[in-house]
Design a protein around this motif. Structure first.
Motif, PDB file in Angstrom:
ATOM      1  N   ILE A   1     -26.546 131.022  13.861  1.00 36.60           N
ATOM      2  CA  ILE A   1     -25.552 130.929  14.829  1.00 36.60           C
ATOM      3  C   ILE A   1     -24.151 129.715  14.292  1.00 36.60           C
ATOM      4  O   ILE A   1     -24.718 128.666  14.163  1.00 36.60           O
ATOM      5  CB  ILE A   1     -25.784 130.357  16.034  1.00 36.60           C
TER       6      ILE A   1
ATOM      7  N   TYR B   1     -21.528 128.051  16.329  1.00 40.90           N
ATOM      8  CA  TYR B   1     -20.205 127.741  16.747  1.00 40.90           C
ATOM      9  C   TYR B   1     -19.228 126.930  17.166  1.00 40.90           C
ATOM     10  O   TYR B   1     -18.891 126.173  15.509  1.00 40.90           O
ATOM     11  CB  TYR B   1     -21.162 126.967  17.500  1.00 40.90           C
TER      12      TYR B   1
ATOM     13  N   VAL C   1     -24.139 135.198  13.741  1.00 40.16           N
ATOM     14  CA  VAL C   1     -23.428 135.297  15.076  1.00 40.16           C
ATOM     15  C   VAL C   1     -22.166 134.296  15.210  1.00 40.16           C
ATOM     16  O   VAL C   1     -22.863 132.880  15.106  1.00 40.16           O
ATOM     17  CB  VAL C   1     -24.200 135.207  15.941  1.00 40.16           C
TER      18      VAL C   1
ATOM     19  N   LEU D   1     -18.676 136.149  21.206  1.00 42.52           N
ATOM     20  CA  LEU D   1     -19.908 135.850  20.559  1.00 42.52           C
ATOM     21  C   LEU D   1     -19.403 137.458  20.006  1.00 42.52           C
ATOM     22  O   LEU D   1     -19.341 138.448  19.844  1.00 42.52           O
ATOM     23  CB  LEU D   1     -21.111 135.779  20.908  1.00 42.52           C
TER      24      LEU D   1
ATOM     25  N   VAL E   1     -19.964 132.168  17.556  1.00 40.84           N
ATOM     26  CA  VAL E   1     -20.289 132.046  19.133  1.00 40.84           C
ATOM     27  C   VAL E   1     -18.903 131.178  19.353  1.00 40.84           C
ATOM     28  O   VAL E   1     -18.858 130.435  18.407  1.00 40.84           O
ATOM     29  CB  VAL E   1     -21.194 131.402  19.949  1.00 40.84           C
TER      30      VAL E   1
ATOM     31  N   THR F   1     -13.670 135.443  16.892  1.00 41.33           N
ATOM     32  CA  THR F   1     -14.637 135.356  16.782  1.00 41.33           C
ATOM     33  C   THR F   1     -14.759 136.602  15.729  1.00 41.33           C
ATOM     34  O   THR F   1     -15.699 136.575  14.564  1.00 41.33           O
ATOM     35  CB  THR F   1     -16.044 135.629  17.874  1.00 41.33           C
TER      36      THR F   1
END
Length: 310
Positions: free
Chosen positions: A77, A79, A102, A128, A104, A86
């Motif tokens: 992730i 963030y 990912v 995301l 996010v 994104t």
């Protein structure tokens, strides 16, 4: 999240554990244990120091470490509190050679949907983009849009919202849009180099902050404020699981949640308008419409559900 920090969290969530015991189990110094614990506290984890050791007392509401903790999918992730897009960030990571990441954000300033339409992305939503490198030909890429739609609909249903899927990429509650998907890729004739699937889900978003150009809703509007971390994790886990099965399983999962099938529809394609009853979907995402002139197979277009009078 650093593997050692993840292991510390797992251990102290199960039982109180002292610094020396953690150091021995992890084969690191007591000072390193202390540094990792302080780092976890800075990330928002509530870690109490008691006579019998450290214990995990609370998890952050949202953010990268919170999403990675307990996530049953091998995804990294990244963030951001705020970012322009994104999907754009995921494409940059793809160019740098990354995969299974990912991106996010709590808020997007330049979110967009299909056909470069603006997508409102205020704080409180789930915005995301999943970057992967599946071993499939470019023609099969639309399967991942279906996977994302099913994952988003299942996550919403798990939160208590009766979400369905409108072809090709909308998740809805009734006629109100709850989530949208934007899939982008780069590849050659026979293989994909990278694939980015962007998902925007209106989670804890106030109704007045939703776009006014079409009916929209949010999880908060339907059932009250939700655990955004839990919803996002469910979405990612469902996506990962579905991405590992064959096309027919994906088709079956999509059909179970589709509101388009059985509806009279009008589909605007780049060349024409097709009107008829949506009767099925075929891999990798082709809508089958029964018209007065017979069955038509549509690979891309804007779909409207028509009332009987139309």
């Amino acid at each position: 999240m650093h593997p050692t920090r993840k292991q510390i969290l797992t251990t102290i969530a199960e039982r109180p554990t002292s610094g020396p015991d953690l150091a021995a189990e992890l084969e690191i110094s007591r000072a390193a244990v202390w540094n990792h614990v302080e780092g976890l506290r800075e990330d928002g984890f509530e870690i109490e120091s008691q006579s019998d050791g450290y214990t995990l007392a609370g998890i952050p509401d949202y953010g990268g470490p919170a999403l990675e903790y307990g996530l049953d999918a091998p995804l990294e992730i990244e963030y951001h509190d705020e970012i322009d897009s994104t999907n754009e960030r995921a494409r940059t990571l793809a160019d740098d050679g990354h995969s299974d990441v990912v991106v996010v954000a709590d808020r997007q300033t330049g979110g967009r949907g299909r056909l470069d339409r603006e997508w409102a992305s205020p704080s409180g939503g789930i915005w995301l983009s999943l970057l992967s490198r599946p071993d499939i030909p470019p023609a099969s890429a639309p399967l991942y849009t279906l996977v994302a739609a099913v994952a988003a609909a299942r996550a919403a249903r798990d939160a208590g919202v009766d979400a369905t899927i409108k072809w090709p990429n909308d998740v809805r509650v009734g006629d109100r849009k709850l989530a949208g998907i934007l899939t982008e890729m780069e590849g050659e004739a026979d293989r994909i180099s990278w694939l980015v699937v962007g998902i925007g889900l209106n989670a804890n978003v106030d109704p007045e902050d939703l776009p006014g150009d079409q009916p929209a809703t949010s999880l908060q509007s339907e059932v009250g404020a939700v655990d955004r971390r839990a919803v996002a994790q469910t979405l990612l886990e469902e996506f990962w699981t579905l991405s590992t099965v064959d096309a027919e399983e994906i088709m079956a999962a999509w059909r179970e949640l589709a509101s388009t099938l059985g509806q009279r529809v009008r589909v605007e394609t780049p060349r024409e308008t097709v009107v008829g009853e949506a009767v099925d979907i075929k891999a990798p995402g082709t809508l089958v419409v029964e018209t007065e002139d017979g069955l038509r197979e549509i690979t891309a277009g804007d779909c409207d559900h028509l009332r009987p009078a139309e």
